[in-house]
Design a protein around this motif. Structure first.
Motif, PDB file in Angstrom:
ATOM      1  N   PHE A 297       0.835  -1.198   0.000  1.00  0.00           N
ATOM      2  CA  PHE A 297       0.000   0.000   0.000  1.00  0.00           C
ATOM      3  C   PHE A 297       0.867   1.245   0.000  1.00  0.00           C
ATOM      4  CE2 PHE A 297      -0.583   0.739   4.890  1.00  0.00           C
ATOM      5  CZ  PHE A 297       0.754   0.484   5.109  1.00  0.00           C
ATOM      6  N   SER A 298       0.232   2.361  -0.354  1.00  0.00           N
ATOM      7  CA  SER A 298       0.841   3.674  -0.238  1.00  0.00           C
ATOM      8  C   SER A 298      -0.192   4.578   0.410  1.00  0.00           C
ATOM      9  CB  SER A 298       1.264   4.215  -1.605  1.00  0.00           C
ATOM     10  OG  SER A 298       2.022   5.400  -1.467  1.00  0.00           O
ATOM     11  N   VAL A 299       0.096   5.030   1.630  1.00  0.00           N
ATOM     12  CA  VAL A 299      -0.855   5.794   2.435  1.00  0.00           C
ATOM     13  C   VAL A 299      -0.774   7.268   2.070  1.00  0.00           C
ATOM     14  CG1 VAL A 299      -1.545   6.428   4.768  1.00  0.00           C
ATOM     15  CG2 VAL A 299      -0.651   4.131   4.312  1.00  0.00           C
ATOM     16  N   ALA A 300      -1.916   7.865   1.771  1.00  0.00           N
ATOM     17  CA  ALA A 300      -1.964   9.259   1.337  1.00  0.00           C
ATOM     18  C   ALA A 300      -2.643  10.137   2.376  1.00  0.00           C
ATOM     19  CB  ALA A 300      -2.705   9.367   0.009  1.00  0.00           C
ATOM     20  N   TYR A 301      -2.011  11.271   2.673  1.00  0.00           N
ATOM     21  CA  TYR A 301      -2.605  12.317   3.508  1.00  0.00           C
ATOM     22  C   TYR A 301      -2.812  13.545   2.618  1.00  0.00           C
ATOM     23  CZ  TYR A 301      -1.738  10.085   8.080  1.00  0.00           C
ATOM     24  OH  TYR A 301      -1.762   9.255   9.170  1.00  0.00           O
ATOM     25  N   THR A 302      -3.895  14.261   2.839  1.00  0.00           N
ATOM     26  CA  THR A 302      -4.130  15.515   2.123  1.00  0.00           C
ATOM     27  C   THR A 302      -4.688  16.545   3.090  1.00  0.00           C
ATOM     28  OG1 THR A 302      -6.355  14.799   1.442  1.00  0.00           O
ATOM     29  CG2 THR A 302      -4.551  14.394  -0.109  1.00  0.00           C
ATOM     30  N   ASP A 303      -4.386  17.819   2.818  1.00  0.00           N
ATOM     31  CA  ASP A 303      -4.907  18.895   3.673  1.00  0.00           C
ATOM     32  C   ASP A 303      -5.793  19.866   2.900  1.00  0.00           C
ATOM     33  OD1 ASP A 303      -3.150  20.361   2.135  1.00  0.00           O
ATOM     34  OD2 ASP A 303      -1.894  21.039   3.795  1.00  0.00           O
ATOM     35  N   GLY A 304      -6.250  19.433   1.734  1.00  0.00           N
ATOM     36  CA  GLY A 304      -7.082  20.302   0.914  1.00  0.00           C
ATOM     37  C   GLY A 304      -6.332  20.923  -0.236  1.00  0.00           C
ATOM     38  N   THR A 305      -5.026  21.144  -0.060  1.00  0.00           N
ATOM     39  CA  THR A 305      -4.216  21.738  -1.127  1.00  0.00           C
ATOM     40  C   THR A 305      -2.981  20.906  -1.444  1.00  0.00           C
ATOM     41  OG1 THR A 305      -2.970  23.102   0.457  1.00  0.00           O
ATOM     42  CG2 THR A 305      -4.955  24.067  -0.519  1.00  0.00           C
ATOM     43  N   ARG A 306      -2.487  20.151  -0.466  1.00  0.00           N
ATOM     44  CA  ARG A 306      -1.264  19.381  -0.678  1.00  0.00           C
ATOM     45  C   ARG A 306      -1.501  17.900  -0.402  1.00  0.00           C
ATOM     46  NH1 ARG A 306       3.536  21.859   2.578  1.00  0.00           N
ATOM     47  NH2 ARG A 306       2.060  21.559   4.298  1.00  0.00           N
ATOM     48  N   TYR A 307      -0.662  17.084  -1.025  1.00  0.00           N
ATOM     49  CA  TYR A 307      -0.747  15.633  -0.926  1.00  0.00           C
ATOM     50  C   TYR A 307       0.574  15.110  -0.393  1.00  0.00           C
ATOM     51  CZ  TYR A 307      -0.011  10.968  -3.083  1.00  0.00           C
ATOM     52  OH  TYR A 307       0.331   9.663  -3.341  1.00  0.00           O
ATOM     53  N   SER A 308       0.514  14.141   0.518  1.00  0.00           N
ATOM     54  CA  SER A 308       1.723  13.584   1.091  1.00  0.00           C
ATOM     55  C   SER A 308       1.548  12.091   1.309  1.00  0.00           C
ATOM     56  CB  SER A 308       2.039  14.263   2.431  1.00  0.00           C
ATOM     57  OG  SER A 308       3.158  13.671   3.058  1.00  0.00           O
ATOM     58  N   THR A 309       2.597  11.321   1.024  1.00  0.00           N
ATOM     59  CA  THR A 309       2.555   9.900   1.355  1.00  0.00           C
ATOM     60  C   THR A 309       3.230   9.696   2.701  1.00  0.00           C
ATOM     61  OG1 THR A 309       4.490   9.638  -0.090  1.00  0.00           O
ATOM     62  CG2 THR A 309       2.373   8.926  -0.944  1.00  0.00           C
TER      63      THR A 309
END
Length: 308
Positions: free
Chosen positions: A228-240
């Motif tokens: 898997f690759s876990v994704a976080y987002t804050d509305g404007t940016r994306y981070s694994t």
């Protein structure tokens, strides 16, 4: 000029917003939102004895610290303190007061070894050394210009495998927990970590306000999550936040497939910047990220102080 240290008032939106703002200015490579700050503080298990501190200068929040015991460590005594001060408010005593307050508290809670991440910049490294911390391993922050990067084309999964998302496991996330637990156990680090508490994982990880289940990509092999690759987002940016594969399926390119698919989904969703981080000893993931087009944008160094 008066500097004081106190606990974060997590029920005060303005105080939490100030905490997140200082963190973002100090370390812009990590996603910080007020919701994420409160979530971490509220849902960390009691055994961690976790606290979030702020340093105020004449009523303005200028520094922050997140501190606690490494509750999920297989060995007793390790603790963490990560101190960050607003870059325009350095050398006014906030950092030193945060460190002293944190050390006094953690020592009282039984900590015997303190770990801290320090940005790889001369002033920060000198600050850590003055306070008795020694350099250990390092980690990179990496960035990808997702709007303009030439992403590798997405290829078909191998026979018996399929691409899914974390959202597909909403009714029963336990298989994702098991994948996460095995992956994190082999991640490079100073302290061995074990995920054994499913309910705690649900609260801390699965229900994290920044977790994007639609962009978190899971490779399923013979009906079970294998990578898997876990994704976080804050509305404007994306981070694994984590990319990994269970031991039985390593060497098949499944982690590379999961992360590539996640990046394609993130671009289609309108995200233009991708962030991630890697231990400098994590050669396999560094190779994958270089292949995807990520570039190192900053380095942090793990420091440790032995107590007693």
């Amino acid at each position: 000029m008066t500097v004081l240290v106190r606990d974060l008032r997590f029920d005060d939106p303005a105080d939490v917003a100030a905490f997140a703002r200082v963190r973002h200015r100090a370390v812009p490579f990590i996603l910080w939102t007020p919701e994420a700050v409160v979530h971490r503080l509220v849902h960390t298990p009691p055994g961690a004895r976790s606290r979030s501190l702020v340093a105020e200068e004449d009523g303005e929040v200028v520094g922050t610290a997140q501190i606690g015991l490494v509750h999920d460590s297989a060995e007793p005594g390790p603790a963490f303190l990560n101190v960050y001060v607003h870059p325009e408010r350095l050398r006014r005593g906030a950092g030193g007061l945060l460190v002293r307050t944190a050390e006094e508290y953690l020592t009282g809670e039984g900590a015997t070894k303190l770990y801290s991440w320090v940005l790889d910049e001369p002033a920060n490294l000198a600050f850590a050394e003055r306070h008795g911390y020694e350099r250990r391993r390092a980690a990179y922050f990496l960035r990808l210009d997702l709007a303009n990067a030439a992403l590798p084309p997405l290829w078909s999964p191998p026979p018996g495998a399929e691409l899914r998302t974390a959202a597909d496991f909403a009714d029963d996330p336990r298989p994702v927990f098991e994948l996460d637990a095995e992956s994190v156990a082999d991640e490079p680090g100073d302290v061995g970590v074990e995920f054994t508490d499913y309910e705690a994982w649900l609260a801390e990880t699965w229900r994290h306000p920044l977790l994007d289940r639609e962009l978190t990509t899971v490779v399923v092999v013979d009906g079970r999550p294998a990578a898997f690759s876990v994704a976080y987002t804050d509305g404007t940016r994306y981070s694994t936040a984590m990319t990994g594969t269970v031991r039985a399926h390593r060497g098949r390119g499944l982690a590379r497939l999961a992360k590539t698919a996640s990046l394609h989904r993130a671009r289609a969703a309108g995200y233009t910047e991708a962030l991630t981080g890697n231990d400098t000893d994590n050669g396999p993931m560094l190779a994958i990220n270089k292949w995807l087009g990520y570039e190192i944008c900053a380095t942090e160094v793990r420091h440790v102080r032995e107590l007693g």
